[in-house]
Design a protein around this motif. Structure first.
Motif, PDB file in Angstrom:
ATOM      1  N   VAL A 227       0.832  -1.205   0.000  1.00 25.42           N
ATOM      2  CA  VAL A 227       0.000   0.000   0.000  1.00 25.42           C
ATOM      3  C   VAL A 227       0.866   1.254   0.000  1.00 25.42           C
ATOM      4  O   VAL A 227       0.532   2.253  -0.645  1.00 25.42           O
ATOM      5  CB  VAL A 227      -0.956  -0.015   1.212  1.00 25.42           C
ATOM      6  CG1 VAL A 227      -1.800   1.249   1.235  1.00 25.42           C
ATOM      7  CG2 VAL A 227      -1.852  -1.236   1.169  1.00 25.42           C
ATOM      8  N   GLY A 228       1.986   1.216   0.719  1.00 24.05           N
ATOM      9  CA  GLY A 228       2.887   2.371   0.717  1.00 24.05           C
ATOM     10  C   GLY A 228       3.456   2.660  -0.661  1.00 24.05           C
ATOM     11  O   GLY A 228       3.527   3.811  -1.090  1.00 24.05           O
ATOM     12  N   GLN A 229       3.857   1.597  -1.373  1.00 23.21           N
ATOM     13  CA  GLN A 229       4.376   1.781  -2.733  1.00 23.21           C
ATOM     14  C   GLN A 229       3.277   2.233  -3.691  1.00 23.21           C
ATOM     15  O   GLN A 229       3.514   3.052  -4.586  1.00 23.21           O
ATOM     16  CB  GLN A 229       5.000   0.469  -3.224  1.00 23.21           C
ATOM     17  CG  GLN A 229       6.267   0.066  -2.502  1.00 23.21           C
ATOM     18  CD  GLN A 229       7.393   1.050  -2.735  1.00 23.21           C
ATOM     19  OE1 GLN A 229       7.861   1.229  -3.859  1.00 23.21           O
ATOM     20  NE2 GLN A 229       7.833   1.713  -1.675  1.00 23.21           N
ATOM     21  N   LEU A 230       2.062   1.718  -3.494  1.00 21.34           N
ATOM     22  CA  LEU A 230       0.928   2.198  -4.284  1.00 21.34           C
ATOM     23  C   LEU A 230       0.724   3.687  -4.067  1.00 21.34           C
ATOM     24  O   LEU A 230       0.454   4.427  -5.030  1.00 21.34           O
ATOM     25  CB  LEU A 230      -0.340   1.437  -3.895  1.00 21.34           C
ATOM     26  CG  LEU A 230      -1.661   1.952  -4.476  1.00 21.34           C
ATOM     27  CD1 LEU A 230      -1.670   1.841  -5.999  1.00 21.34           C
ATOM     28  CD2 LEU A 230      -2.849   1.184  -3.888  1.00 21.34           C
ATOM     29  N   GLY A 231       0.864   4.145  -2.834  1.00 21.00           N
ATOM     30  CA  GLY A 231       0.719   5.568  -2.545  1.00 21.00           C
ATOM     31  C   GLY A 231       1.757   6.410  -3.264  1.00 21.00           C
ATOM     32  O   GLY A 231       1.440   7.463  -3.831  1.00 21.00           O
ATOM     33  N   ILE A 232       3.002   5.936  -3.269  1.00 20.42           N
ATOM     34  CA  ILE A 232       4.085   6.698  -3.911  1.00 20.42           C
ATOM     35  C   ILE A 232       3.868   6.801  -5.417  1.00 20.42           C
ATOM     36  O   ILE A 232       3.839   7.895  -5.999  1.00 20.42           O
ATOM     37  CB  ILE A 232       5.450   6.043  -3.613  1.00 20.42           C
ATOM     38  CG1 ILE A 232       5.796   6.184  -2.131  1.00 20.42           C
ATOM     39  CG2 ILE A 232       6.546   6.686  -4.468  1.00 20.42           C
ATOM     40  CD1 ILE A 232       7.043   5.417  -1.720  1.00 20.42           C
ATOM     41  N   TYR A 233       3.729   5.655  -6.074  1.00 22.12           N
ATOM     42  CA  TYR A 233       3.602   5.663  -7.539  1.00 22.12           C
ATOM     43  C   TYR A 233       2.241   6.178  -7.985  1.00 22.12           C
ATOM     44  O   TYR A 233       2.127   6.799  -9.051  1.00 22.12           O
ATOM     45  CB  TYR A 233       3.876   4.262  -8.090  1.00 22.12           C
ATOM     46  CG  TYR A 233       5.305   3.828  -7.883  1.00 22.12           C
ATOM     47  CD1 TYR A 233       6.339   4.413  -8.609  1.00 22.12           C
ATOM     48  CD2 TYR A 233       5.641   2.881  -6.929  1.00 22.12           C
ATOM     49  CE1 TYR A 233       7.655   4.047  -8.408  1.00 22.12           C
ATOM     50  CE2 TYR A 233       6.955   2.505  -6.709  1.00 22.12           C
ATOM     51  CZ  TYR A 233       7.958   3.088  -7.444  1.00 22.12           C
ATOM     52  OH  TYR A 233       9.272   2.735  -7.231  1.00 22.12           O
ATOM     53  N   GLY A 234       1.212   5.937  -7.171  1.00 20.36           N
ATOM     54  CA  GLY A 234      -0.095   6.505  -7.491  1.00 20.36           C
ATOM     55  C   GLY A 234      -0.066   8.019  -7.445  1.00 20.36           C
ATOM     56  O   GLY A 234      -0.697   8.691  -8.286  1.00 20.36           O
ATOM     57  N   THR A 235       0.662   8.590  -6.483  1.00 20.24           N
ATOM     58  CA  THR A 235       0.804  10.047  -6.392  1.00 20.24           C
ATOM     59  C   THR A 235       1.514  10.598  -7.618  1.00 20.24           C
ATOM     60  O   THR A 235       1.097  11.606  -8.206  1.00 20.24           O
ATOM     61  CB  THR A 235       1.574  10.436  -5.119  1.00 20.24           C
ATOM     62  OG1 THR A 235       0.852   9.989  -3.969  1.00 20.24           O
ATOM     63  CG2 THR A 235       1.765  11.943  -5.044  1.00 20.24           C
ATOM     64  N   ILE A 236       2.595   9.943  -8.015  1.00 18.94           N
ATOM     65  CA  ILE A 236       3.369  10.410  -9.179  1.00 18.94           C
ATOM     66  C   ILE A 236       2.531  10.338 -10.455  1.00 18.94           C
ATOM     67  O   ILE A 236       2.441  11.314 -11.223  1.00 18.94           O
ATOM     68  CB  ILE A 236       4.654   9.567  -9.342  1.00 18.94           C
ATOM     69  CG1 ILE A 236       5.585   9.789  -8.140  1.00 18.94           C
ATOM     70  CG2 ILE A 236       5.375   9.939 -10.641  1.00 18.94           C
ATOM     71  CD1 ILE A 236       6.773   8.850  -8.104  1.00 18.94           C
ATOM     72  N   ILE A 237       1.900   9.190 -10.695  1.00 17.72           N
ATOM     73  CA  ILE A 237       1.137   8.985 -11.936  1.00 17.72           C
ATOM     74  C   ILE A 237      -0.083   9.899 -11.986  1.00 17.72           C
ATOM     75  O   ILE A 237      -0.333  10.562 -13.006  1.00 17.72           O
ATOM     76  CB  ILE A 237       0.712   7.511 -12.061  1.00 17.72           C
ATOM     77  CG1 ILE A 237       1.943   6.628 -12.231  1.00 17.72           C
ATOM     78  CG2 ILE A 237      -0.250   7.325 -13.241  1.00 17.72           C
ATOM     79  CD1 ILE A 237       1.659   5.146 -12.104  1.00 17.72           C
TER      80      ILE A 237
END
Length: 350
Positions: A227-237
């Motif tokens: 979920v943390g990685q989803l947050g990072i890449y989701g924010t960027i994309i």
């Protein structure tokens, strides 16, 4: 217990003439009477309620406030996920361990996040163009997609009763829609039904891929990492997409307290959904998760009763009961576990 052991146990029960039939029936229904089953049902219904909140808030923004910025809505959600779970991951793994996660698995999380971002984008866009009827029907497309993807990629093998359970849950949606027609709920509005329906199908397909991918990932790694990685890449994309597609709408929008409050409510519901979903994937499956979400249409009607003075038809109750019955039948004979092995980094103990 391995599959071979389960088969041997089953054969022993049927071969034993001294074993009473009542014991056999109790064994078959043991899981649906257990605390574990109650937990996954309650968690599934909580997540279904969260989905309902996102539907109500998105519809309120699009229809009553003419505020259409689907990427902006989820952008805040991804930021919250990154802010909450990235520090927790660093706390658990250390900064070097977190960097190692990015080096090793960044491409998996980036692809997963891209699919998830687009699923959220198209479902919010669909609310503007299509009817409530189309949204309810086409959202169910995610269920057969999840079943097929789980069969192919996770190597899950379903019992015939589980296919029956899926059909019963879908029949519940049919009863819900008939109930809406009986109560004269307006379901045919929409400025561009064909475009909206296409958006619904794209969204449901993206969600199905995203759900199965997330189940795969959380069975490999801890949910807080995923979920943390989803947050990072989701924010960027979503940040890049927001700048390209919604910059004009944001500049020309009139922001007030009510719109901000609705977006905050949407973000809180999405945060709860993204926190609870991977836990349910690991305790149950992506298929069970999607079946659980079917009751969100019933909860939406409850909201409509209080907000828009809609009427409750007895078929709405039948639909809810039918869906819950399907969830119960689905778990009488558990499907085989996904063939996904957990992976450990060098700094983790076996």
């Amino acid at each position: 217990m391995s599959s071979d052991q389960k088969v041997e146990t089953t054969l022993d029960v049927h071969d034993s003439k001294e074993e009473p039939t009542s014991t056999s029936l109790r064994d078959k229904f043991s899981y649906v009477l257990s605390k574990d089953f109650i937990i996954i049902v309650l968690l599934g219904q909580f997540l279904s309620f969260c989905i309902t909140v996102t539907i109500v808030t998105s519809t309120e923004l699009a229809v009553n406030h003419k505020a259409e910025y689907p990427t902006t809505q989820t952008f805040l959600t991804y930021i919250i996920l990154a802010v909450v779970y990235t520090p927790f991951t660093i706390y658990k793994k250390g900064f070097n361990g977190w960097i190692n996660i990015i080096k090793k698995r960044w491409w998996k999380y980036a692809i997963f996040s891209l699919i998830d971002v687009e699923g959220n984008y198209f479902v919010v866009k669909a609310y503007k163009y299509t009817s409530l009827l189309s949204t309810m029907l086409l959202d169910t497309w995610a269920i057969p997609c999840v079943v097929l993807l789980s069969f192919i990629f996770l190597k899950v093998r379903f019992h015939w009763s589980q296919y029956l359970a899926v059909l019963i849950c879908l029949a519940g949606i049919a009863a819900l829609i008939i109930g809406d027609f009986k109560t004269d709920v307006e379901m045919n509005t929409g400025s561009n039904l064909i475009l909206g329906d296409i958006f619904c199908l794209i969204s449901a397909t993206c969600y199905a891929i995203s759900n199965v991918a997330e189940e795969f990932l959380v069975r490999q790694r801890p949910f807080w990492e995923v979920v943390g990685q989803l947050g990072i890449y989701g924010t960027i994309i979503s940040g890049i997409q927001l700048a390209i597609l919604e910059r004009g709408e944001l500049i020309g929008s009139t922001w007030d307290g009510k719109i901000i409050g609705i977006i905050v409510a949407y973000s809180i519901a999405m945060f709860c959904l993204y926190t609870g979903a991977p836990i349910l994937f690991k305790l149950a499956s992506a298929t069970f998760f999607n079946l659980s979400l079917l009751t969100s249409d019933f909860y939406s009607i409850i909201f409509a009763i209080f907000l828009f003075q809609s009427k409750l038809h007895h078929l709405h109750i039948v639909a809810f009961v039918g869906t819950m019955l399907g969830l119960t039948i689905y778990n009488i004979y558990p499907a085989t576990q996904p063939k996904v092995e957990s992976i450990k980094d060098e700094d983790e103990e076996d």
